[in-house]
Design an enzyme around this catalytic site. Sequence first.
Site, PDB file in Angstrom:
ATOM      1  N   HIS A   1       0.491  -0.719   0.020  1.00 33.08           N
ATOM      2  CA  HIS A   1      -0.083   0.162   0.460  1.00 33.08           C
ATOM      3  C   HIS A   1       0.632   1.481  -0.338  1.00 33.08           C
ATOM      4  CE1 HIS A   1      -3.589  -2.641  -0.128  1.00 33.08           C
ATOM      5  NE2 HIS A   1      -3.723  -2.438   1.688  1.00 33.08           N
TER       6      HIS A   1
ATOM      7  N   HIS B   1      -9.516   1.998   0.359  1.00 30.71           N
ATOM      8  CA  HIS B   1      -9.206   0.378   1.273  1.00 30.71           C
ATOM      9  C   HIS B   1     -10.597   1.692   2.373  1.00 30.71           C
ATOM     10  CE1 HIS B   1      -7.668  -2.276   2.987  1.00 30.71           C
ATOM     11  NE2 HIS B   1      -6.588  -1.909   2.395  1.00 30.71           N
TER      12      HIS B   1
ATOM     13  N   GLU C   1     -11.257  -3.293  -3.047  1.00 26.67           N
ATOM     14  CA  GLU C   1     -10.509  -2.069  -3.911  1.00 26.67           C
ATOM     15  C   GLU C   1     -10.224  -3.039  -4.653  1.00 26.67           C
ATOM     16  OE1 GLU C   1      -7.165  -2.816  -0.696  1.00 26.67           O
ATOM     17  OE2 GLU C   1      -8.017  -4.245   0.192  1.00 26.67           O
TER      18      GLU C   1
HETATM   19  C1  GLA Z   1      -5.073  -5.002   2.312  1.00 24.95           C
HETATM   20  C2  GLA Z   1      -4.169  -6.191   2.137  1.00 24.95           C
HETATM   21  C3  GLA Z   1      -4.587  -7.154   3.502  1.00 24.95           C
HETATM   22  C4  GLA Z   1      -3.937  -5.871   5.052  1.00 24.95           C
HETATM   23  C5  GLA Z   1      -5.337  -4.891   4.510  1.00 24.95           C
HETATM   24  C6  GLA Z   1      -4.997  -4.084   5.885  1.00 24.95           C
HETATM   25  O1  GLA Z   1      -6.520  -5.861   2.104  1.00 24.95           O
HETATM   26  O2  GLA Z   1      -4.534  -7.549   1.578  1.00 24.95           O
HETATM   27  O3  GLA Z   1      -3.642  -8.226   4.056  1.00 24.95           O
HETATM   28  O4  GLA Z   1      -3.196  -5.459   4.719  1.00 24.95           O
HETATM   29  O5  GLA Z   1      -4.882  -4.533   3.630  1.00 24.95           O
HETATM   30  O6  GLA Z   1      -4.664  -4.523   7.137  1.00 24.95           O
END
Ligand code: GLA
Length: 384
Positions: A136, A211, A349
């Site tokens: 991210h 997110h 997402e």
């Molecule tokens: C995304 C990732 C997950 C986790 C979340 C935040 O969805 O794929 O593995 O890291 O973000 O906790």
Amino acid sequence: MTKSRFTLPAGMLFLVAATMMVALANSKTQSKQEKRPFGKTQDGQPADLYILTNNAGFEVAITNYGGTVVSLKTPDRNGKMADVILGYDSVSGYENGKAYFGGTIGRYGNRIAHGKFILNGATYTLAKNDGENHLHGGLIGFNKRVWNAKDVSSSAGQALELSYMSKDGEEGYPGNLSAKVIFTVLADSNALKIEYSATTDKETVVNLTNHAYFNLAGQGNGNILGHQLTLHAGKFTPVDATLIPTGEVRSVRNTPLDFLKPAAIGARIAQDNEQLTFGKGYDHNWVLDRTSAEVLSVAAEAYDPQSGRVLNVSTTEPGIQFYSGNFLDGTIQGKDGKDYPHRSAFCLETQHFPDSPNHPNFPSTVLKPGQHFRSTTVYKFSTR
Ligand code: GLA
């Protein structure tokens, strides 16, 4: 005589009707945009909360800290409003938080293996902030930056434009990237439209998403295992134990990842399946059955049988990460004193596939100078 006898009452009638219409319109919620202080970052930068409402009273609050959707209020089947998004009461929660609640994720959403990729023969090294991998956007991703805000409302709805200039070398990525996100609360439906765009002065990689964590029963109101999910995706990208795609694109048939027909999120989550073990539940990228990158395609639908709330997600993106809130463990103190137990929310997402810079067979995430990156996702709410 005859003429004036008829024109006078007609004119009065018009006046009365017009007054009644204005009164009627005023008795309903008015579409509006409000700005409130949302606290200061640790280094003293003020953040604001922008509250966008349509005529039906559907309301979305966004802060320019992290381009974050803080709350989203939408009715259940009886017209009762609830906030269906997890988050914090002020900017400090987001600053200290590690769950990416509601944030705009960039420069690259999801994982890049070993925090490394090669572009034009040069190797770029990014932070390893998820075990051995980059996640991210790194240590201070787009969700932890203060964005510039501008009201860009139109007849389409109340709209907020956020912009951020990510410097060449920030978090290890090449090129000055000028990123823009427009959030619109549509005037004619209970929907939040998010439009992303970006340009660069040096070849780079881009993958922007939001997110938001949803619980259609209301934030802090139980788990989401009873929600029914549909994913318009016949394939997914299997991962290794560190959630990096192996490069394979695999059919969902005869696996617990098949959501082509609506299925409860919890129905198969505990099945003995290697992918579910690696993800600690669902935390995978589905390859959407879309027809075009130019127009919005329906990607997903979530339905909470109890409240009757329905969320429809449509996007121009080729993939969607469905994450079942596996890392939520009840330790986070959220909005209104609510805590967020295991799997008390899900994320959808919209994105390009994880680790695309290291997989030439995946749709490209490369952005070159002169090109314009564009991506649109609509989260639409209704009831059943
Ligand atoms: C995304 C990732 C997950 C986790 C979340 C935040 O969805 O794929 O593995 O890291 O973000 O906790």
